[in-house]
Motif scaffolding. Structure first.
Motif, mmCIF file in Angstrom:
data_model
loop_
_atom_site.group_PDB
_atom_site.id
_atom_site.type_symbol
_atom_site.label_atom_id
_atom_site.label_comp_id
_atom_site.label_asym_id
_atom_site.label_seq_id
_atom_site.Cartn_x
_atom_site.Cartn_y
_atom_site.Cartn_z
ATOM 1 N N ALA A 245 29.321 26.154 26.699
ATOM 2 C CA ALA A 245 28.019 26.270 27.163
ATOM 3 C C ALA A 245 27.689 25.836 28.445
ATOM 4 N N ARG A 246 28.199 24.506 29.040
ATOM 5 C CA ARG A 246 28.170 23.799 30.401
ATOM 6 C C ARG A 246 28.526 24.954 31.251
ATOM 7 N N TYR A 247 29.763 25.406 31.008
ATOM 8 C CA TYR A 247 30.408 26.370 32.249
ATOM 9 C C TYR A 247 29.659 27.812 32.056
ATOM 10 N N LEU A 248 29.187 28.240 31.094
ATOM 11 C CA LEU A 248 28.433 29.517 31.188
ATOM 12 C C LEU A 248 27.142 29.288 32.080
ATOM 13 N N SER A 249 26.610 27.973 31.688
ATOM 14 C CA SER A 249 25.187 27.569 32.312
ATOM 15 C C SER A 249 25.509 27.721 34.034
ATOM 16 N N LEU A 250 26.754 26.916 34.391
ATOM 17 C CA LEU A 250 27.125 27.016 35.673
ATOM 18 C C LEU A 250 27.617 28.319 36.312
ATOM 19 N N LEU A 251 28.051 29.100 35.456
ATOM 20 C CA LEU A 251 28.387 30.387 35.896
ATOM 21 C C LEU A 251 27.012 31.293 36.295
ATOM 22 N N MET A 252 25.965 31.124 35.380
ATOM 23 C CA MET A 252 24.777 31.816 35.585
ATOM 24 C C MET A 252 23.785 31.286 36.703
ATOM 25 N N VAL A 253 24.129 30.089 36.872
ATOM 26 C CA VAL A 253 23.317 29.348 38.299
ATOM 27 C C VAL A 253 23.884 30.062 39.513
ATOM 28 N N ALA A 254 25.262 30.307 39.475
ATOM 29 C CA ALA A 254 25.747 30.917 40.368
ATOM 30 C C ALA A 254 25.514 32.323 40.617
ATOM 31 N N ALA B 270 34.099 32.827 39.762
ATOM 32 C CA ALA B 270 35.252 32.889 39.138
ATOM 33 C C ALA B 270 35.630 31.655 38.369
ATOM 34 N N PRO B 271 35.510 30.357 39.139
ATOM 35 C CA PRO B 271 36.183 29.185 38.473
ATOM 36 C C PRO B 271 35.145 29.153 37.147
ATOM 37 N N ALA B 272 34.099 29.170 36.930
ATOM 38 C CA ALA B 272 33.358 28.861 36.177
ATOM 39 C C ALA B 272 33.435 29.783 34.777
ATOM 40 N N TYR B 273 33.932 31.078 35.103
ATOM 41 C CA TYR B 273 34.426 31.895 34.027
ATOM 42 C C TYR B 273 35.612 31.604 33.442
ATOM 43 N N LEU B 274 36.651 31.181 34.411
ATOM 44 C CA LEU B 274 37.815 30.582 33.830
ATOM 45 C C LEU B 274 37.897 29.571 32.908
ATOM 46 N N LEU B 275 37.196 28.680 33.409
ATOM 47 C CA LEU B 275 36.762 27.473 32.308
ATOM 48 C C LEU B 275 36.100 27.770 31.018
ATOM 49 N N ALA C 6 41.823 37.547 36.448
ATOM 50 C CA ALA C 6 42.956 37.927 35.841
ATOM 51 C C ALA C 6 43.648 36.990 34.807
ATOM 52 N N ILE C 7 43.794 35.858 35.321
ATOM 53 C CA ILE C 7 44.115 34.605 34.298
ATOM 54 C C ILE C 7 43.250 34.499 33.087
ATOM 55 N N SER C 8 41.942 34.501 33.252
ATOM 56 C CA SER C 8 40.716 34.513 32.188
ATOM 57 C C SER C 8 40.923 35.606 31.209
ATOM 58 N N THR C 9 41.208 37.070 31.767
ATOM 59 C CA THR C 9 41.352 38.246 30.975
ATOM 60 C C THR C 9 42.562 37.876 30.183
ATOM 61 N N VAL C 10 43.499 37.541 30.664
ATOM 62 C CA VAL C 10 44.806 37.303 30.048
ATOM 63 C C VAL C 10 44.510 36.235 28.746
ATOM 64 N N LEU C 11 43.858 35.142 29.261
ATOM 65 C CA LEU C 11 43.572 34.312 28.070
ATOM 66 C C LEU C 11 42.974 34.822 26.926
ATOM 67 N N VAL C 12 41.983 35.588 27.303
ATOM 68 C CA VAL C 12 41.097 36.029 26.090
ATOM 69 C C VAL C 12 41.776 37.300 25.417
ATOM 70 N N VAL D 205 33.984 39.450 25.668
ATOM 71 C CA VAL D 205 34.173 38.452 26.769
ATOM 72 C C VAL D 205 34.756 39.169 27.953
ATOM 73 N N VAL D 206 35.945 39.966 27.451
ATOM 74 C CA VAL D 206 36.724 40.629 28.342
ATOM 75 C C VAL D 206 35.839 41.764 29.156
ATOM 76 N N THR D 207 34.879 42.197 28.313
ATOM 77 C CA THR D 207 33.982 43.184 29.242
ATOM 78 C C THR D 207 33.172 42.771 30.284
ATOM 79 N N PHE D 208 32.479 41.382 29.918
ATOM 80 C CA PHE D 208 32.079 40.739 31.071
ATOM 81 C C PHE D 208 32.981 40.364 32.236
ATOM 82 N N ALA D 209 33.964 40.437 32.123
ATOM 83 C CA ALA D 209 35.042 40.347 33.175
ATOM 84 C C ALA D 209 35.234 41.746 33.995
#
Length: 573
Positions: free
Chosen positions: A34-43, A78-83, A158-164, A182-186
């Motif tokens: 949730a913290r990383y999603l909040s940071l992503l949406m602030v950006a 991008a960093p927030a989405y990776l985390l 790309a790394i995030s997508t591979v993880l998911v 989650v993948v669709t969001f990327a």
């Protein structure tokens, strides 16, 4: 310049959605990711607000300023989405402190370059003011750092997508749908970003500023309404489908979110996702205790499938996420069907043995008592008769055999308690016909053993009787002890080699005994979890009981247990 109303409203809505989603995520910051999603949406909110402000720009200078602000927002997405995806996939390495600090350092460095690009043109060069479909735009030549950032951001995505995707492949159908969200969001926002980067004048504004906020809102709905980040992705990495033990994973909302092949035949519903009590058979309803994470065996349950009933020991434990918080409860089902069948068979055999012993005792004692009564009458009516004396001895032997058979067949539960070894030996000695034999209790035997007092007495009595019967009327019997053993030793002739091999078998005797005494000794030792053996190196007969729970005797009146440091000797006259 007055921008187009429709585009302005769309971007303004994106900004509001970003702020709302960031607030919702922050309120749920105790949830995983949730913290990383909040940071992503602030950006994302920063990019949308900057884009909206740029619509009113009147010159290239204003457009470049708001373009720089918007780019700072892009740097954080991008960093927030990776985390965020790393926590979803349960990949701990990407969420370590070192990685997070590295991502933060790169983001700060890029933001510094963007903020000062007018001084060095490393990110943007001097731009031109254009209007596309009524929307003012700035066309800037991209510098080397810009392309480095684009490659860096796309690499993180790309790394995030591979993880998911990797997590989706390893999870069940329900969670593959969640992973797809989650993948669709990327894919969708960054596909639109590719268009904006490759052909900036082909669209009136950068569609990324709209795609990211609305995509983030849909993702937040999955996270907090449909629980996309719950237990299953974490559980699947820790649970193997090929476990012989059954596994049920239940999230903190009481939903059955995963199970393995062993438990599938016993479930009432199909795919995971139903409430636990609705998905499991009636025998398991109410079994889950959300407040108990001790890992103790809860109970044994019987479950039926395909016409067969099997028994399981159920153990509940907690499944934690990367932050150490409880993400789910795991119920482990150990199949104990064969063990219970063996236990029931043993219990049935013991019951039969008890009934047999009772019947034998009753059926033999009654005629024996009658015979003894007539023997007494015959003895009163006639003078001393050796034949009658032999009959009396035979009756006594029969009574001994009955007592030994009952002792050997005894299957009652033990009632262990601390028993002073010296006291137990002396009491047992007083109940044995020892003639001129002597009992010596070694000072080292002043210990307490945890045992059933009655069974321990029977063990000593049979060992003492064995020593007197085979060692002679004047034999000396000694009780010794150590840290986890005690022994009964005599100074008689000892056991012959052929007797040693079968000493504890029923019927083994070299004298007038019943042949059951040492078998009873072994039975008592086994019931306590001890072992008993013959010391073949001893001069006389030496029987050693090992694995006993011995401790220093305690005197309730404050002494040292009553030991005098010398051997205590008893002789029956």
């Amino acid at each position: 310049m007055t921008p187009r109303v429709d585009v302005s409203l769309l971007v303004a809505a994106a900004a509001l959605v970003s702020v709302w989603t960031a607030v919702v995520a922050w309120r749920n910051r105790g949830e995983r990711g949730a913290r990383y999603l909040s940071l992503l949406m602030v950006a994302a909110a920063v990019t949308a607000v900057a884009a909206l402000a740029g619509f009113t720009a009147d010159g290239i200078g204003e457009i470049q300023f708001w373009r720089q602000v918007r780019q700072v927002g892009y740097i954080g997405i991008a960093p927030a989405y990776l985390l965020f995806t790393a926590e979803y996939a349960g990949t701990n390495w990407f969420t370590t402190r070192r990685v997070r600090l590295g991502l933060a350092a790169i983001a700060v460095s890029l933001a510094a370059v963007v903020s000062t690009t007018h001084l060095h043109d490393l990110f943007y060069g001097p731009g031109a003011y254009v209007v596309v479909d009524g929307i003012p735009r700035g066309v800037f030549p991209y510098g080397p750092v810009y392309w480095a950032h684009v490659g860096y951001a796309y690499l993180l995505i790309a790394i995030s997508t591979v993880l998911v995707v990797r997590r989706a492949v390893r999870t069940r159908r329900l969670f593959r749908r969640q992973a797809a969200a989650v993948v669709t969001f990327a894919v969708v926002p960054w596909a639109s970003n590719v268009v904006a980067v490759a052909a900036p004048t082909s669209v009136p504004f950068d569609p990324t500023v709209v795609a990211v906020p609305f995509g983030g809102a849909l993702l937040a709905m999955d996270v907090y309404r449909y629980r996309v980040l719950d237990a299953a992705p974490v559980a699947r990495g820790a649970i193997l489908d090929h476990l012989d033990d059954g596994v049920l994973v239940v999230d903190t909302d009481g939903r059955l979110v995963d199970y393995n092949a062993t438990m599938r035949p016993y479930l009432r519903s199909g795919p995971a996702g139903d409430q636990f009590d609705e998905a499991v058979p009636a025998e398991l309803v109410g079994l889950l205790d959300p407040d108990d994470d001790t890992g103790c065996v809860e109970e044994t349950v019987d479950l039926s499938a395909d016409g067969e009933t099997r028994s399981f020991d159920v153990r509940q434990t907690a499944l934690t996420d990367t932050a150490g918080d409880t993400a789910a409860h795991v119920l482990l089902f150990r199949d104990v069907t064969e063990r219970r069948r063996r236990e029931e068979d043993l219990r049935r055999r013991n019951d039969e043995l008890d009934r047999f012993a009772s019947v034998v005792s009753h059926d033999l004692r009654n005629p024996l008592n009658v015979a003894e009564g007539y023997l007494e009458l015959a003895a009163e009516e006639s003078e001393a008769n050796d034949h009658l004396d032999r009959v009396a001895d035979a009756h006594g032997r029969m009574a001994d055999i009955i007592d030994d058979l009952l002792a050997l067949a005894q299957t009652d539960d033990l009632d262990p308690e601390p028993v002073p070894l010296t006291e137990a030996a002396h009491d047992a000695w007083s109940h044995v016909a020892t003639a001129d034999a002597t009992l010596a209790v070694d000072a080292a035997a002043d210990l307490t053993v945890r045992a059933d007092r009655g069974r321990l007495a029977r063990l000593f009595e049979n060992l003492f009787r064995n020593s007197v019967e085979h060692g002679g009327d004047a034999v000396t019997v000694t009780v010794e002890a150590g840290d986890d053993w005690f022994a009964v030793v005599d100074d008689g002739p000892g056991l012959s080699p052929e007797i040693v091999e079968t000493a504890f078998e029923s019927g083994t005797t070299s004298g007038d005994g019943t042949g059951l005494g040492l078998a009873i000794v072994q039975s008592v030792a086994t019931a306590h979890g001890w072992t008993v053996e013959v010391d073949e190196t001893a001069v006389g007969a030496r029987f050693v009981v090992r694995d006993a729970d011995l401790s220093q005797a305690v005197d309730p009146f404050g002494g040292d247990g009553g030991s005098t440091g010398e051997d205590a000797t008893i002789r029956n006259d």
